[in-house]
Design a protein around this motif. Structure first.
Motif, PDB file in Angstrom:
ATOM      1  N   THR A 120     -42.897  44.803 -50.493  1.00 27.00           N
ATOM      2  CA  THR A 120     -42.130  45.488 -49.624  1.00 27.00           C
ATOM      3  C   THR A 120     -41.083  45.199 -47.826  1.00 27.00           C
ATOM      4  OG1 THR A 120     -43.398  47.838 -49.697  1.00 27.00           O
ATOM      5  CG2 THR A 120     -41.639  47.096 -51.519  1.00 27.00           C
ATOM      6  N   SER A 121     -41.922  45.236 -47.500  1.00 30.21           N
ATOM      7  CA  SER A 121     -41.202  44.653 -46.392  1.00 30.21           C
ATOM      8  C   SER A 121     -42.089  43.480 -45.443  1.00 30.21           C
ATOM      9  CB  SER A 121     -42.123  45.848 -45.372  1.00 30.21           C
ATOM     10  OG  SER A 121     -43.407  45.550 -44.680  1.00 30.21           O
ATOM     11  N   TYR A 122     -40.419  42.416 -44.231  1.00 34.79           N
ATOM     12  CA  TYR A 122     -41.153  41.339 -43.693  1.00 34.79           C
ATOM     13  C   TYR A 122     -43.093  42.074 -43.467  1.00 34.79           C
ATOM     14  CZ  TYR A 122     -35.817  41.250 -44.486  1.00 34.79           C
ATOM     15  OH  TYR A 122     -35.213  40.710 -44.831  1.00 34.79           O
ATOM     16  N   ASP A 123     -43.273  42.532 -42.483  1.00 30.19           N
ATOM     17  CA  ASP A 123     -44.439  43.109 -41.584  1.00 30.19           C
ATOM     18  C   ASP A 123     -45.422  42.697 -42.780  1.00 30.19           C
ATOM     19  OD1 ASP A 123     -43.662  43.374 -39.409  1.00 30.19           O
ATOM     20  OD2 ASP A 123     -43.057  45.126 -39.770  1.00 30.19           O
ATOM     21  N   ALA A 124     -45.575  43.327 -43.866  1.00 32.60           N
ATOM     22  CA  ALA A 124     -46.108  42.857 -44.895  1.00 32.60           C
ATOM     23  C   ALA A 124     -46.582  41.974 -45.499  1.00 32.60           C
ATOM     24  CB  ALA A 124     -46.456  43.566 -46.097  1.00 32.60           C
ATOM     25  N   LEU A 125     -45.690  40.620 -45.754  1.00 31.59           N
ATOM     26  CA  LEU A 125     -45.833  39.604 -46.338  1.00 31.59           C
ATOM     27  C   LEU A 125     -46.519  39.250 -44.970  1.00 31.59           C
ATOM     28  CD1 LEU A 125     -43.490  37.261 -47.840  1.00 31.59           C
ATOM     29  CD2 LEU A 125     -44.425  36.176 -45.431  1.00 31.59           C
ATOM     30  N   LEU A 126     -46.517  38.635 -43.256  1.00 35.61           N
ATOM     31  CA  LEU A 126     -47.008  38.579 -42.716  1.00 35.61           C
ATOM     32  C   LEU A 126     -47.791  38.335 -42.113  1.00 35.61           C
ATOM     33  CD1 LEU A 126     -44.153  38.529 -40.059  1.00 35.61           C
ATOM     34  CD2 LEU A 126     -44.316  36.373 -41.155  1.00 35.61           C
ATOM     35  N   ALA A 127     -48.429  39.586 -42.878  1.00 41.50           N
ATOM     36  CA  ALA A 127     -50.474  40.225 -42.534  1.00 41.50           C
ATOM     37  C   ALA A 127     -50.645  40.010 -44.139  1.00 41.50           C
ATOM     38  CB  ALA A 127     -49.958  41.727 -42.741  1.00 41.50           C
ATOM     39  N   ASP A 128     -50.259  39.340 -44.677  1.00 40.65           N
ATOM     40  CA  ASP A 128     -51.074  39.175 -45.735  1.00 40.65           C
ATOM     41  C   ASP A 128     -51.914  37.470 -45.771  1.00 40.65           C
ATOM     42  OD1 ASP A 128     -51.622  37.671 -48.475  1.00 40.65           O
ATOM     43  OD2 ASP A 128     -50.233  38.000 -49.677  1.00 40.65           O
ATOM     44  N   PRO A 129     -53.025  37.021 -45.897  1.00 40.08           N
ATOM     45  CA  PRO A 129     -53.478  36.354 -45.785  1.00 40.08           C
ATOM     46  C   PRO A 129     -53.363  34.798 -46.067  1.00 40.08           C
ATOM     47  CG  PRO A 129     -55.076  37.994 -46.228  1.00 40.08           C
ATOM     48  CD  PRO A 129     -54.135  38.340 -46.242  1.00 40.08           C
ATOM     49  N   ASN A 130     -53.314  35.399 -48.124  1.00 42.94           N
ATOM     50  CA  ASN A 130     -52.896  34.093 -48.832  1.00 42.94           C
ATOM     51  C   ASN A 130     -51.886  33.505 -48.787  1.00 42.94           C
ATOM     52  OD1 ASN A 130     -55.022  35.038 -50.524  1.00 42.94           O
ATOM     53  ND2 ASN A 130     -54.099  36.504 -50.933  1.00 42.94           N
ATOM     54  N   ILE A 131     -50.363  33.766 -47.272  1.00 43.41           N
ATOM     55  CA  ILE A 131     -49.686  32.656 -47.058  1.00 43.41           C
ATOM     56  C   ILE A 131     -49.837  32.228 -45.817  1.00 43.41           C
ATOM     57  CG2 ILE A 131     -47.124  33.151 -45.930  1.00 43.41           C
ATOM     58  CD1 ILE A 131     -47.694  33.842 -49.219  1.00 43.41           C
ATOM     59  N   ASP A 132     -50.149  30.843 -45.988  1.00 44.40           N
ATOM     60  CA  ASP A 132     -49.986  29.498 -44.945  1.00 44.40           C
ATOM     61  C   ASP A 132     -48.704  29.233 -44.267  1.00 44.40           C
ATOM     62  OD1 ASP A 132     -52.317  28.978 -46.127  1.00 44.40           O
ATOM     63  OD2 ASP A 132     -51.303  28.233 -47.260  1.00 44.40           O
ATOM     64  N   ALA A 133     -47.450  29.490 -45.262  1.00 44.18           N
ATOM     65  CA  ALA A 133     -46.005  29.140 -44.400  1.00 44.18           C
ATOM     66  C   ALA A 133     -45.319  29.917 -44.780  1.00 44.18           C
ATOM     67  CB  ALA A 133     -46.466  27.900 -44.874  1.00 44.18           C
ATOM     68  N   VAL A 134     -43.476  30.282 -43.904  1.00 45.26           N
ATOM     69  CA  VAL A 134     -42.621  31.173 -44.494  1.00 45.26           C
ATOM     70  C   VAL A 134     -41.984  30.811 -43.802  1.00 45.26           C
ATOM     71  CG1 VAL A 134     -41.745  33.326 -43.247  1.00 45.26           C
ATOM     72  CG2 VAL A 134     -44.212  33.133 -43.642  1.00 45.26           C
ATOM     73  N   TYR A 135     -40.815  31.141 -45.009  1.00 43.48           N
ATOM     74  CA  TYR A 135     -39.830  30.209 -44.619  1.00 43.48           C
ATOM     75  C   TYR A 135     -38.165  31.602 -44.775  1.00 43.48           C
ATOM     76  CZ  TYR A 135     -34.454  28.946 -46.218  1.00 43.48           C
ATOM     77  OH  TYR A 135     -33.278  29.193 -46.132  1.00 43.48           O
ATOM     78  N   ILE A 136     -37.526  31.747 -43.360  1.00 44.12           N
ATOM     79  CA  ILE A 136     -36.870  32.238 -43.270  1.00 44.12           C
ATOM     80  C   ILE A 136     -35.363  32.858 -43.615  1.00 44.12           C
ATOM     81  CG2 ILE A 136     -36.372  34.277 -40.719  1.00 44.12           C
ATOM     82  CD1 ILE A 136     -39.104  33.088 -39.862  1.00 44.12           C
ATOM     83  N   PRO A 137     -34.730  33.240 -43.888  1.00 42.90           N
ATOM     84  CA  PRO A 137     -33.245  32.900 -44.061  1.00 42.90           C
ATOM     85  C   PRO A 137     -32.221  34.197 -43.964  1.00 42.90           C
ATOM     86  CG  PRO A 137     -33.911  33.502 -46.336  1.00 42.90           C
ATOM     87  CD  PRO A 137     -35.340  33.310 -44.873  1.00 42.90           C
ATOM     88  N   LEU A 138     -33.179  34.893 -43.305  1.00 40.64           N
ATOM     89  CA  LEU A 138     -32.158  35.667 -42.875  1.00 40.64           C
ATOM     90  C   LEU A 138     -31.355  35.947 -41.799  1.00 40.64           C
ATOM     91  CD1 LEU A 138     -35.689  37.536 -41.149  1.00 40.64           C
ATOM     92  CD2 LEU A 138     -34.800  37.983 -43.153  1.00 40.64           C
ATOM     93  N   PRO A 139     -30.316  36.332 -41.249  1.00 49.54           N
ATOM     94  CA  PRO A 139     -29.122  36.556 -40.575  1.00 49.54           C
ATOM     95  C   PRO A 139     -29.734  35.992 -39.241  1.00 49.54           C
ATOM     96  CG  PRO A 139     -28.963  38.103 -41.823  1.00 49.54           C
ATOM     97  CD  PRO A 139     -30.366  38.163 -41.898  1.00 49.54           C
ATOM     98  N   ASN A 140     -28.648  34.946 -38.671  1.00 51.74           N
ATOM     99  CA  ASN A 140     -28.992  34.010 -37.582  1.00 51.74           C
ATOM    100  C   ASN A 140     -29.686  35.503 -36.471  1.00 51.74           C
ATOM    101  OD1 ASN A 140     -27.720  31.937 -39.083  1.00 51.74           O
ATOM    102  ND2 ASN A 140     -25.903  32.173 -38.063  1.00 51.74           N
ATOM    103  N   HIS A 141     -29.073  36.193 -36.128  1.00 53.75           N
ATOM    104  CA  HIS A 141     -29.283  37.162 -34.785  1.00 53.75           C
ATOM    105  C   HIS A 141     -30.342  37.477 -35.212  1.00 53.75           C
ATOM    106  CE1 HIS A 141     -28.261  40.057 -37.597  1.00 53.75           C
ATOM    107  NE2 HIS A 141     -29.055  41.017 -36.865  1.00 53.75           N
ATOM    108  N   LEU A 142     -31.554  37.335 -36.173  1.00 65.18           N
ATOM    109  CA  LEU A 142     -32.940  37.769 -35.950  1.00 65.18           C
ATOM    110  C   LEU A 142     -33.910  36.585 -36.456  1.00 65.18           C
ATOM    111  CD1 LEU A 142     -32.256  39.781 -39.213  1.00 65.18           C
ATOM    112  CD2 LEU A 142     -32.467  40.688 -37.090  1.00 65.18           C
ATOM    113  N   HIS A 143     -33.225  35.611 -36.648  1.00 65.19           N
ATOM    114  CA  HIS A 143     -34.414  34.125 -37.057  1.00 65.19           C
ATOM    115  C   HIS A 143     -34.856  34.203 -35.307  1.00 65.19           C
ATOM    116  CE1 HIS A 143     -31.130  31.681 -38.831  1.00 65.19           C
ATOM    117  NE2 HIS A 143     -31.384  33.124 -39.791  1.00 65.19           N
TER     118      HIS A 143
END
Length: 333
Positions: free
Chosen positions: A57-80
């Protein structure tokens, strides 16, 4: 057996839902493992094609997940920039949608973070993975069109009826040049290996604080270029590389097999001097989003070279910055 790269996606954007998440799911060497969104309604279409998807339910939770190796970021441009840095700090490899930054100097910090981490962090610039572009670059390097004289690039669509679209909002980094100028400008740089010496003309129309029609001319060291990008024109795209001895023409250079079939034409004068021969090559099966993910995974797991770096993205952003600066100076003249 090489372990697949486990991907997480930050945000349930329309583009992620329709293109990149299915591409991650389909790509060899990749596993679509997690999605970060607080909206169960937005998560549902992703779960429809991958029922086992973990939804956080949050971006921070996904980044903290040790089972994730890579992240794809399709957020609005100003957040990249912000979230690319956070992903790197969390120890994730990162693929961020274009444009990865709003100014070229913002990419300096991303390069520093990437180098310090040893991770792969780059911009999602899918066209360099498509076989039509790799073939075009090979033909150019082989001298198929002789000395390059001029490049013409057009990429347009019309979203005037959708004022709520993030591309029509200045506060989210909207505008036609950030959205599609990256392709006409960047494709010219990538294929030729040259950088503009100067932006000689930039006639840019704005609506609601974002650029909606840009007519840009540039001088490179050995050739000239003219690019038209618009969010207020009929959908059209084409790239022409005109040389002394021939022409390379890509009729669906940026949305291959969506806008039209991926078709590369080589025009050359007949040896008799009478008429022009046209050789056509089609690439019906290639999905550049899948190819992009697979190349990323090979780079992560095998150390394979990746064809688009942060430095490449920064080069295109420098062109975009120069275009806007030229437009401002012309309007004040």
């Amino acid at each position: 057996m090489v372990e697949p790269v486990r991907w997480g996606v930050l945000g349930a954007s329309k583009f992620a839902r329709e293109q990149m998440a299915p591409a991650i799911h389909a790509a060899s060497g990749a596993s679509f493992a997690a999605l970060a969104t607080s909206s169960a309604e937005k998560a549902a279409p992703f779960q429809a094609f991958y029922p086992d998807l973990k939804v956080l339910t949050s971006y921070d939770a996904l980044l903290a997940d040790p089972n994730i190796d890579a992240v794809y970021i399709p957020l609005p441009n100003h957040l990249h920039v912000e979230w690319t840095k956070k992903a790197i700090a969390a120890g994730k490899h990162v693929l961020t949608e274009k444009p990865i930054a709003m100014r070229a100097d913002e990419i300096d910090g991303l390069i520093e973070a990437r180098d310090a981490s040893g991770l792969l962090a780059t911009e999602a610039y899918m066209i360099v993975h498509h076989p039509q572009w790799r073939r075009a670059q090979a033909l150019y390097r082989e001298g198929a069109i002789g000395k390059l004289i001029h490049v013409e690039g057009v990429f347009s669509y019309n979203n005037a009826s959708d004022p709520g679209n993030i591309r029509n909002k200045p506060d989210t980094g909207g505008g036609g040049i950030p959205d599609i100028g990256v392709y006409t400008h960047g494709a010219t740089r990538w294929l030729t290996g040259e950088e503009p010496v100067s932006i000689t003309h930039a006639d840019v129309d704005f609506d609601g604080g974002v650029d909606v029609l840009a007519r840009v001319s540039a001088r490179f060291e050995t050739f000239t270029a003219h690019w038209v990008n618009s969010m207020r024109m009929h959908p059209f795209q084409q790239m022409l590389f005109v040389g002394e001895q021939g022409v390379l023409k890509l009729t669906a250079p940026f949305n291959a097999n969506v806008y039209g079939p991926a078709l590369l034409e080589l025009h050359r004068s007949e040896t008799s001097g009478q008429g022009v021969s046209i050789t056509r090559e089609q690439f019906p099966a290639a999905n550049h989003y899948v190819l992009q993910v697979e190349a990323f995974c090979r780079a992560v797991r095998e150390g394979a070279a990746y064809p688009w770096s942060l430095e490449d993205a920064q080069g295109t952003q420098r062109v975009i910055d120069a275009v806007f600066e030229k437009a401002r100076s012309q309007s004040q003249a």
